[in-house]
Design a protein around this motif. Structure first.
Motif, short mmCIF file in Angstrom:
data_model
loop_
_atom_site.label_atom_id
_atom_site.label_comp_id
_atom_site.label_asym_id
_atom_site.label_seq_id
_atom_site.Cartn_x
_atom_site.Cartn_y
_atom_site.Cartn_z
N ARG A 332 0.86 -1.19 0.00
CA ARG A 332 0.00 0.00 0.00
C ARG A 332 0.90 1.24 0.00
NH1 ARG A 332 3.00 0.67 3.32
NH2 ARG A 332 3.02 0.16 5.53
N THR A 333 0.54 2.16 -0.87
CA THR A 333 1.30 3.40 -0.99
C THR A 333 1.13 4.28 0.24
OG1 THR A 333 1.59 5.39 -2.35
CG2 THR A 333 -0.64 4.52 -2.16
N LEU A 334 2.09 5.15 0.45
CA LEU A 334 1.97 6.19 1.49
C LEU A 334 1.73 7.56 0.87
CD1 LEU A 334 4.85 5.07 3.91
CD2 LEU A 334 2.41 4.51 4.02
N ALA A 335 1.33 7.56 -0.41
CA ALA A 335 1.08 8.82 -1.11
C ALA A 335 0.02 9.66 -0.42
CB ALA A 335 0.68 8.55 -2.56
N ASN A 336 -0.93 9.01 0.24
CA ASN A 336 -2.01 9.77 0.87
C ASN A 336 -1.55 10.61 2.06
OD1 ASN A 336 -3.94 8.93 -0.95
ND2 ASN A 336 -4.51 7.13 0.26
N ALA A 337 -0.30 10.41 2.46
CA ALA A 337 0.27 11.32 3.46
C ALA A 337 0.33 12.74 2.92
CB ALA A 337 1.67 10.85 3.85
N PHE A 338 0.30 12.85 1.58
CA PHE A 338 0.43 14.16 0.95
C PHE A 338 -0.83 14.56 0.18
CE2 PHE A 338 4.56 11.91 0.90
CZ PHE A 338 5.15 12.60 1.95
N ARG A 339 -1.95 13.91 0.53
CA ARG A 339 -3.22 14.28 -0.10
C ARG A 339 -3.51 15.76 0.17
NH1 ARG A 339 -7.00 9.92 1.17
NH2 ARG A 339 -6.80 10.75 3.28
N ASN A 340 -3.25 16.19 1.40
CA ASN A 340 -3.24 17.62 1.69
C ASN A 340 -1.83 18.13 1.41
OD1 ASN A 340 -5.94 17.65 2.59
ND2 ASN A 340 -5.31 16.99 4.63
N ALA A 341 -1.70 18.97 0.42
CA ALA A 341 -0.38 19.41 -0.03
C ALA A 341 0.40 20.07 1.10
CB ALA A 341 -0.52 20.38 -1.20
N VAL A 342 1.67 19.71 1.20
CA VAL A 342 2.56 20.35 2.17
C VAL A 342 2.77 21.80 1.76
CG1 VAL A 342 4.89 20.32 3.15
CG2 VAL A 342 3.70 18.16 2.67
N GLN A 343 2.78 22.70 2.72
CA GLN A 343 3.01 24.11 2.40
C GLN A 343 4.46 24.31 1.93
OE1 GLN A 343 0.76 26.70 2.32
NE2 GLN A 343 -0.63 24.94 2.52
N PRO A 344 4.64 24.91 0.75
CA PRO A 344 5.99 25.00 0.17
C PRO A 344 6.80 26.16 0.74
CG PRO A 344 4.41 25.94 -1.34
CD PRO A 344 3.61 25.44 -0.16
N LYS A 345 6.84 26.27 2.05
CA LYS A 345 7.62 27.32 2.70
C LYS A 345 8.35 26.71 3.88
CE LYS A 345 4.46 31.12 1.51
NZ LYS A 345 3.61 32.22 2.06
N GLY A 346 9.51 27.26 4.18
CA GLY A 346 10.25 26.79 5.34
C GLY A 346 10.78 25.39 5.14
N ASP A 347 10.69 24.58 6.17
CA ASP A 347 11.27 23.23 6.15
C ASP A 347 10.29 22.25 5.48
OD1 ASP A 347 12.72 20.95 6.52
OD2 ASP A 347 12.53 20.91 8.72
N VAL A 348 10.23 22.27 4.15
CA VAL A 348 9.32 21.40 3.42
C VAL A 348 9.68 19.93 3.65
CG1 VAL A 348 8.48 20.76 1.12
CG2 VAL A 348 8.91 23.16 1.67
N PHE A 349 10.98 19.64 3.65
CA PHE A 349 11.40 18.25 3.84
C PHE A 349 11.00 17.73 5.22
CE2 PHE A 349 14.61 15.24 5.45
CZ PHE A 349 14.46 14.22 4.51
N GLY A 350 11.25 18.52 6.26
CA GLY A 350 10.91 18.09 7.61
C GLY A 350 9.42 17.84 7.77
N ARG A 351 8.59 18.75 7.23
CA ARG A 351 7.14 18.56 7.33
C ARG A 351 6.68 17.34 6.53
NH1 ARG A 351 7.11 24.18 6.98
NH2 ARG A 351 6.43 24.16 4.80
N SER A 352 7.37 17.05 5.45
CA SER A 352 7.00 15.89 4.62
C SER A 352 7.30 14.58 5.35
CB SER A 352 7.76 15.93 3.29
OG SER A 352 7.43 17.10 2.57
N VAL A 353 8.44 14.50 6.01
CA VAL A 353 8.77 13.30 6.77
C VAL A 353 7.79 13.12 7.92
CG1 VAL A 353 10.51 12.17 8.21
CG2 VAL A 353 11.20 13.34 6.11
N LEU A 354 7.44 14.20 8.59
CA LEU A 354 6.47 14.10 9.68
C LEU A 354 5.09 13.70 9.16
CD1 LEU A 354 7.47 17.23 11.82
CD2 LEU A 354 7.98 14.81 12.27
#
Length: 405
Positions: A332-354
């Motif tokens: 099963r994919t984990l793509a749905n972790a990003f169904r709500n788009a991460v805000q492209p400001k600041g620490d984008v990578f950190g928020r994506s991992v969280l």
């Protein structure tokens, strides 16, 4: 760790100012997801880069430790014109020249035998993958047919007139008799020769509409990569300078063209699932070879970049994060972790991992934990409770698990 039925690879890689995969209008490919348009890289583009990574030929592939071409099984070739480019040049070499009508009939019947009833029409053919063992066998078949025809002096180009309808009908009947067992022989070759359809087909499958029994199911399932945030784009204003105009006495500006080129930036989520048992089966039940293939494939996923416009954007990056899961449950994919788009400001990578961590925890609470996990993390943060290792250790452990199976 148990012998895995499935391996899942989730990764995050960041690319600034690139045009990784273009559509027919020359723009970055897009994907609407969760109500937000994202930048996309197609699975076909990803697979092709992995297929050809680090090589121009087999000699150069040997210098790249993770290149798939460096293994002992050729990738194979995809073509709509195998007869023209690979079979006839070998088949006709050194033989008397066949009459044009006879050569046309031989070409037509070989194409129909390989590509189906519409194979005589190049526009109606389906591009197929042929492994090198298959091509070598077909070259032998074509050679035998050419020798049979060349033995009849009435069918050669040196005759004064073209063979009549009766002679051509005899040629067609003889070719049909020889070609009727062809597909059965190819299937027998596939059953008895490891990787006869090529490593490309063994990994990513092969669909043959003219003969479903020649299909190869794909054990490596590749999702389209997409940005975890909304599309970020910029139109790059480009002028091409005409050096000779600029140096002319008339003092011209020297512009040879003005263009707008779309560039995008983004952090991409990629997902690959591998059916280990099917991969081993496609490789002739060779678990050792399957382990080597997976080891190299995971290296490629982490280290190989897709990319158009390499000369002007240098689109090269390594994955900054990778989560590898092994287990027996359906992937099963984990793509749905990003169904709500991460805000492209600041620490984008950190928020994506969280976001990945939160989504994975929610799935675990609902379904239980059915995979064993390891991660590669270049920069903090990393997933809580998951062992962090280097890429070599990550790939080596997967190879050992598959070989043990």
């Amino acid at each position: 760790m148990p012998h895995p039925r499935f391996i899942q690879i989730h990764s995050l890689a960041s690319y600034p100012g690139t045009l990784l995969n273009r559509d027919d209008a020359g723009l970055a490919k897009r994907l609407p997801f969760g109500g937000t348009v994202r930048t996309r890289v197609s699975s076909q583009a990803l697979k092709r880069r992995w297929r050809f990574a680090g090589m121009a030929d087999h000699a150069s592939a040997a210098k790249v430790p993770h290149a798939l071409q460096g293994l002992n099984i050729p990738m194979g070739d995809r073509s709509k014109d195998l007869v023209k480019h690979a079979l006839l040049p070998t088949a006709l070499e050194g033989l008397p020249v066949l009459h044009e009508t006879v050569l046309t009939k031989l070409t037509e019947m070989l194409n129909v035998a390989l590509y189906g009833k519409n194979g005589a029409d190049p526009k109606a053919r389906q591009a197929l993958f042929f492994g090198h063992p298959e091509t070598a066998y077909l070259q032998g078949v074509a050679r035998d047919l050419a020798e049979m025809l060349a033995a009849d002096a009435a069918l050669l180009a040196s005759v004064d007139k073209a063979p009549d309808k009766k002679a051509l009908k005899t040629v067609e009947d003889n070719l049909k008799e020889r070609l009727d067992p062809l597909k059965d022989n190819l299937r027998a070759l596939s059953a008895n020769t490891s990787g006869s359809a090529g490593l490309e087909s063994a990994l990513f499958g092969r669909m043959v509409t003219s003969d479903p029994r020649a299909n190869v199911d794909a054990p490596v399932h590749v999702a389209h990569a997409f940005t975890v945030h909304a599309l970020e784009q910029e139109l790059d204003y480009v002028t091409a300078v005409d050096d000779l105009r600029q140096q002319s006495e008339e003092g011209e500006a020297g512009s040879a063209g003005i263009f707008d080129i779309e560039l995008t930036s983004g952090l991409f989520y990629s997902y690959v699932a591998i059916d280990v048992a099917l991969l081993v089966s496609n490789l002739g039940n060779d678990a050792v070879l399957a382990g080597q293939v997976v080891e190299r494939l995971v290296q490629l996923i982490a280290r190989t970049s897709p990319g158009a416009k390499k000369g002007s954007t240098a689109p090269y990056a390594h994955a900054e994060f990778m989560l590898v899961e092994v287990g027996d449950d359906q992937p099963r994919t984990l793509a749905n972790a990003f169904r709500n788009a991460v805000q492209p400001k600041g620490d984008v990578f950190g928020r994506s991992v969280l976001a990945l961590q939160d989504h994975l925890a929610n799935l675990d609470r609902a379904y239980g934990v059915h995979t064993q996990r390891r991660q590669l993390s270049v920069t903090p943060p990393a997933l809580d409770g998951v062992e962090s290792v280097g890429l070599a250790a990550l790939c080596g452990s997967l190879r050992q698990q598959i070989e043990a199976a």
